[in-house]
Design an enzyme around this catalytic site. Structure first.
Site, PDB file in Angstrom:
ATOM      1  N   CYS A 272      23.552  22.887  15.557  1.00 38.61           N
ATOM      2  CA  CYS A 272      21.823  22.272  16.300  1.00 38.61           C
ATOM      3  C   CYS A 272      21.730  23.357  17.818  1.00 38.61           C
ATOM      4  CB  CYS A 272      22.277  20.801  17.113  1.00 38.61           C
ATOM      5  SG  CYS A 272      21.167  20.205  17.906  1.00 38.61           S
TER       6      CYS A 272
ATOM      7  N   GLU B  30      15.311  23.696  13.573  1.00 36.93           N
ATOM      8  CA  GLU B  30      16.089  24.962  12.166  1.00 36.93           C
ATOM      9  C   GLU B  30      15.585  25.396  12.545  1.00 36.93           C
ATOM     10  OE1 GLU B  30      19.375  26.023  12.724  1.00 36.93           O
ATOM     11  OE2 GLU B  30      20.287  24.191  12.343  1.00 36.93           O
TER      12      GLU B  30
END
Length: 271
Positions: free
Chosen positions: A2, A114
């Protein structure tokens, strides 16, 4: 992993969702659609109130800096690299194990970004080529529109170069716990491209479902094996993912338009 996420909910909304009892209006943050490491972020934690005689933990909404600095660190410089902690080893790594035992938090988000790691890119890395194809970013969020509650840890660090009364004498920092990305099909997948989170990236933030919040935040729970059981990935099929503009790749860009779903990957990007 993350490395970037979106957080637009305010203290009022978060207080209702998480049962927050205490937060400071002066610590309110503006909606942030491109949260990057070293930024100030919201964290929910259970902890006795400062200077209170009653030692009972109180659920608080706090503003912390993303990028954990261990209490024993001589300088805070390494915090920018410690934005993620792996669920598989968080209980034993020197930088995280003490926080894992007693300083756990929930980091609320709308979802996370992402950038796809596709076979073509991996092959270029293997071949040692410097130029890599432009990555397509995806936004990953709960399919039902609920808060994305990421498991996190927080830590206190004392800047010994400053006097006690200095407002920057104490740093409170945090990290996001990650786990292996799901290989099961997404609840809602894009029309073209990845069908599972693992098709985008091999890691993902560990999402805590609401039935685990109280146990995760409870500072009286210190048994390592008991806590490790809370690190099980959530049930599969709760998430959706969709392509968004590559504008999110520049942290200076920030606005709700970053969350706009594209019809498909941008031209010239992977997937």
């Amino acid at each position: 992993m993350c490395g970037r996420y979106a957080s637009s909910r305010g203290p009022g909304d978060l207080a209702e969702v998480f049962g927050i009892e205490k937060w400071e209006p002066e610590e309110a943050l503006a909606p942030d659609f491109n949260v990057a490491p070293t930024k100030e972020v919201y964290a929910i934690l259970d902890r006795p109130l400062k200077d209170a005689e009653d030692p009972t933990p109180v659920r608080q909404l706090r503003t912390l800096k993303w990028g954990l600095v261990p209490s024993w660190s001589k300088t805070p410089e390494g915090g920018a690299r410690m934005i993620n902690a792996r669920a598989e080893t968080v209980h034993e790594k020197p930088s995280y194990r003490r926080a894992f035992a007693s300083r756990r938090c929930v980091l609320p988000a709308d979802g996370y970004y992402e950038w796809v790691t596709a076979p073509e890119e991996r092959q270029l890395e293997v071949e040692g080529k410097k130029k890599r194809p432009r990555k397509q970013p995806y936004f990953v969020t709960p399919a039902d529109g609920s808060v994305f509650a990421m498991a996190g840890l927080y830590e206190f660090w004392r800047d010994k170069t400053l006097p006690d009364e200095h407002p920057l004498a104490w740093w409170v920092t945090c990290t996001v716990i990650t786990t292996e990305a799901e290989t099961a099909p997404l609840a809602v997948a894009p029309a073209e491209g990845p069908r599972a989170l693992a098709d985008i990236h091999p890691r993902m933030p560990l999402m805590l479902t609401s039935d685990r919040w109280d146990a995760w935040l409870d500072p009286s729970r210190t048994d390592v094996e008991d806590l490790r059981a809370l690190l099980e990935p959530p049930p599969a099929g709760l998430m959706r993912a969709y392509p968004v503009s590559t504008a999110v790749s520049n942290v200076r860009n920030n606005g709700p338009e970053l969350l706009k779903e594209l019809d498909g990957p941008e031209e010239g990007t992977l997937f």
